[in-house]
Design a protein around this motif. Structure first.
Motif, PDB file in Angstrom:
ATOM      1  N   ASP A  12      -2.138   2.173 -35.526  1.00 18.35           N
ATOM      2  CA  ASP A  12      -1.466   1.703 -36.218  1.00 18.35           C
ATOM      3  C   ASP A  12       0.134   2.148 -35.834  1.00 18.35           C
ATOM      4  N   GLN A  13       0.292   2.820 -34.751  1.00 12.83           N
ATOM      5  CA  GLN A  13       0.966   3.327 -34.220  1.00 12.83           C
ATOM      6  C   GLN A  13       1.883   2.474 -32.699  1.00 12.83           C
ATOM      7  N   ASP A  70       7.844   7.962 -30.416  1.00 14.14           N
ATOM      8  CA  ASP A  70       7.807   8.854 -31.919  1.00 14.14           C
ATOM      9  C   ASP A  70       7.714   8.067 -33.399  1.00 14.14           C
ATOM     10  N   VAL A  71       6.616   7.984 -34.135  1.00 13.32           N
ATOM     11  CA  VAL A  71       6.918   7.258 -34.772  1.00 13.32           C
ATOM     12  C   VAL A  71       7.528   7.977 -35.943  1.00 13.32           C
ATOM     13  N   SER A 122       5.922   0.787 -40.072  1.00 12.84           N
ATOM     14  CA  SER A 122       6.789   1.839 -39.126  1.00 12.84           C
ATOM     15  C   SER A 122       7.775   1.687 -39.060  1.00 12.84           C
ATOM     16  N   ILE A 123       8.385   2.995 -38.484  1.00 15.74           N
ATOM     17  CA  ILE A 123       9.398   2.834 -37.253  1.00 15.74           C
ATOM     18  C   ILE A 123       9.040   3.990 -35.976  1.00 15.74           C
ATOM     19  N   ALA A 124       9.651   3.941 -35.526  1.00 13.54           N
ATOM     20  CA  ALA A 124       9.635   5.259 -33.981  1.00 13.54           C
ATOM     21  C   ALA A 124      10.389   5.094 -32.859  1.00 13.54           C
ATOM     22  N   ARG A 167       3.559   7.320 -41.975  1.00  9.06           N
ATOM     23  CA  ARG A 167       4.085   7.411 -41.153  1.00  9.06           C
ATOM     24  C   ARG A 167       4.036   5.738 -41.104  1.00  9.06           C
ATOM     25  N   GLN A 168       3.292   5.500 -42.342  1.00 10.39           N
ATOM     26  CA  GLN A 168       2.477   3.776 -42.640  1.00 10.39           C
ATOM     27  C   GLN A 168       3.173   3.605 -44.287  1.00 10.39           C
ATOM     28  N   ASN A 210       8.350  -1.977 -36.677  1.00  9.00           N
ATOM     29  CA  ASN A 210       6.751  -2.851 -37.043  1.00  9.00           C
ATOM     30  C   ASN A 210       6.661  -3.309 -38.420  1.00  9.00           C
ATOM     31  N   ALA A 237       5.052  -0.337 -33.440  1.00 12.37           N
ATOM     32  CA  ALA A 237       6.534   0.563 -33.384  1.00 12.37           C
ATOM     33  C   ALA A 237       6.377   1.027 -31.943  1.00 12.37           C
ATOM     34  N   ARG A 238       6.038   2.299 -31.596  1.00 13.41           N
ATOM     35  CA  ARG A 238       5.992   3.308 -30.259  1.00 13.41           C
ATOM     36  C   ARG A 238       6.581   1.427 -29.346  1.00 13.41           C
TER      37      ARG A 238
END
Length: 589
Positions: free
Chosen positions: A394-395, A30-31, A19-21, A39-40, A12, A398-399
């Motif tokens: 906010d996840q 999972d982030v 962020s990355i997942a 995580r952000q 994202n 990315a998820r």
């Protein structure tokens, strides 16, 4: 490429945070946390001498080294400087400059003045995210990534993003819209073992969808990010998704909420210290803004939060407190504007709020309860509209991207689906051409007599001339489409009449007058009448077809309706579990 070649990730890449997942060992997205446990990761890079600060480590540099700190650069990539709006050029960090009509930044790196284009900065930041993913995966090679972008992005921006990712050493599998990421994150696109779609909006928990909404729903995706608000209305039809409308508002976002907190705490500081923060005191304002953002995040999880700033102005420390109720009052205007954008998007889709089945929340600021409360006012309590937010907002993006990437690499290389996916370009126009299919303009279904018993009250407001229209194929359904409905036969009925018709979606408005005030309540303000809206379908008087189905001794009839791309409709009726067709009709053949 296959899953054996390495892991895949979802990214994202927001204008404020990234962020990355990835998919964990249990098959869930999972982030990923970076080396600092974050995580952000703030979309920010700062240079101080020979030091380079990235992400959240660069945020303190806004206080003492703002002119060498770059943020808000993602939305500038792939655009011309001459096309930027004045509000996009305003910032408290390094200023955007014009270098051959390319948005750029002038900073000092290791004592030397350096000009970095928005592309150069993005390459560095993607490298930061990519590095965090490689560290987390402990040497497992990364075969590719899925990224998401807002719908308003132009093809030139998407191509520039792909180029920046490639320059950072990252292979892009697909670039998808943010709304698609949200739908994937909640598993709304993932069929079960027998092809069925999820029956609950929050995975396996929560109130289930109504039976008639398992396949066909109207969903609103609200992406409330740091610098903008994006609202997308999507028609979900048995695993196929069509965008009905889209609204982008760059005047509100998480920073708007930061603004109201900064203003509030600045006034509190003045009350306590009798010192006013000067308009030109950039250092004090930057300190207060950084802490106000932390306070805002805390309010998403607790009823009150503190804001403490050491030596805010004239050497005076500040410590203030705000509760969620006060914050909701301060942010009321922002929430109302967000709600107005949702209403506008629904209207652009030619729908009413009572025709929306679900609202998905995405973006860091969407987690604030005040926004959910404001949105809930749009939907009546008895409308069965789900506001879905079980995943941290906010996840979500990315998820969803990680799940999408995982799905791509698990499609066999020799499969036609895989060849089609790999043939898709990421440019919007080519994607539209490749993915556009005919769709139904109006719903088609059965016209039934008014039900008796327990169901009578439930559908009372949906009756038209004593009849109920049950949609089998909704409007905006990609064709060819196939739907089936099984219903009981009246006891002792020798035959059953099936009436097939098209219909027009309507909204019924009932006004409920308030109870009169008692004599003891004479001083109270009289209550306003309440409007209750109900979505229903008005069938055409002219039926498409009528079938008489022999049902002597039968308990149930199954009706199957197939709509082809040319508009032809096939209707077949079967009795109980019989394989043979008891009655059929072809319409428009």
């Amino acid at each position: 490429m296959s899953q054996d070649e390495g892991a895949v990730i979802g990214i994202n890449l927001g204008n404020t945070y990234g962020s990355i997942a990835c998919i964990n060992q249990h098959g869930r997205a999972d982030v990923i946390a970076n080396e600092n446990g974050e995580r952000q990761i703030a979309t920010r890079i700062s240079f101080n001498g020979d030091q380079v600060y990235t992400g959240n480590e660069a945020t303190p540099q806004l206080v003492r080294n703002a002119h060498n700190t770059i943020d808000g650069f993602v939305n500038l990539v792939g655009r011309k400087y001459s096309d930027l709006q004045p509000e996009e050029l305003k910032r408290k960090s390094a200023q955007v400059i014009d270098v051959n009509d390319t948005p750029s930044f002038r900073v000092e790196i290791d004592g030397k003045e350096t000009v970095l284009s928005a592309h150069d900065v993005l390459v560095r930041f993607i490298g930061v995210l990519y590095g965090a993913a490689k560290d987390f995966l402990s040497g497992v090679p990364i075969a590719g990534a899925v990224l998401s972008v807002p719908i308003w992005w132009a093809d030139a921006q998407i191509k520039a993003l792909e180029t920046a990712a490639a320059d950072a050493g990252l292979r892009v599998l697909q670039v998808i819209p943010v709304a698609a990421s949200a739908l994937v994150a909640y598993g709304l696109t993932q069929p079960g073992a027998r092809g069925e779609l999820p029956s609950h909006p929050d995975g396996d928990q929560g109130k289930p969808y109504a039976p008639e909404k398992t396949l066909d729903r109207n969903v609103v995706v609200v992406d409330f990010g740091g610098s903008s608000l994006d609202v997308t209305v999507v028609a979900c039809r048995a695993g196929l998704y069509s965008v009905l409308s889209y609204v982008h508002d760059k005047t509100i976002g998480g920073r708007s909420l930061d603004d109201v907190l900064v203003d509030y705490f600045a006034k509190e500081f003045t009350k306590k210290s009798k010192v006013t923060i000067g308009e030109g005191d950039a250092r004090a304002w930057a300190k207060l803004r950084n802490e106000a953002e932390v306070t805002k995040r805390s309010l998403s999880a607790s009823n009150s939060a503190q804001c403490s700033v050491e030596s805010l102005a004239e050497g005076i420390d500040f410590s203030g407190n705000v509760n969620r109720t006060r914050f909701n009052l301060l942010a009321g205007n922002v929430y109302q504007r967000a709600s107005a954008n949702v209403t506008e998007a629904i209207q652009q889709a030619k729908l009413d709020a009572c025709q929306i089945d679900e609202v998905l929340l995405a973006g860091g600021s969407a987690r604030l309860p005040g926004l959910v409360d404001q949105l809930s006012f749009l939907f009546a309590e008895d409308s069965d509209t789900h506001i879905t937010g079980s995943i941290d907002s906010d996840q979500v993006i990315a998820r969803g991207n990680a799940v999408y990437a995982h799905t791509i690499v698990h499609v066999p290389k020799e499969a036609e689906e895989r060849k089609f996916i790999e043939s898709l370009a990421n440019t919007r126009r080519e994607n539209i051409d490749a993915l556009s299919v005919p769709a139904t303009a109006r719903p088609v279904g059965l016209v039934l007599d008014a039900p008796q018993g327990a169901d009578a009250e439930r559908v009372e407001k949906q009756l038209v001339d004593g009849q109920l229209f049950v949609p089998l194929v909704y409007a905006n359904t990609p064709v060819p489409a196939r739907r089936a409905l099984r219903f009981p036969v009246a006891e002792g009925a020798a035959s059953t009449l099936l009436r097939i018709a098209e219909a027009t979606p309507e909204v019924r408005v009932d006004t409920i007058q308030p109870e009169p005030l008692d004599d003891e309540d004479e001083d109270d303000e009289p209550l306003e009448p309440e409007e209750v809206k109900t979505a229903y379908f008005k069938p055409d008087a002219q039926r498409l077809a009528e079938l008489v189905v022999p049902t002597s001794g039968a308990k149930a009839v199954t009706v199957e309706l197939i709509v082809l791309s040319g508009g032809q409709i096939t209707v077949e009726a079967k009795v109980d579990d019989a394989a043979e067709v008891a009655a059929s009709a072809k319409i428009g053949a």
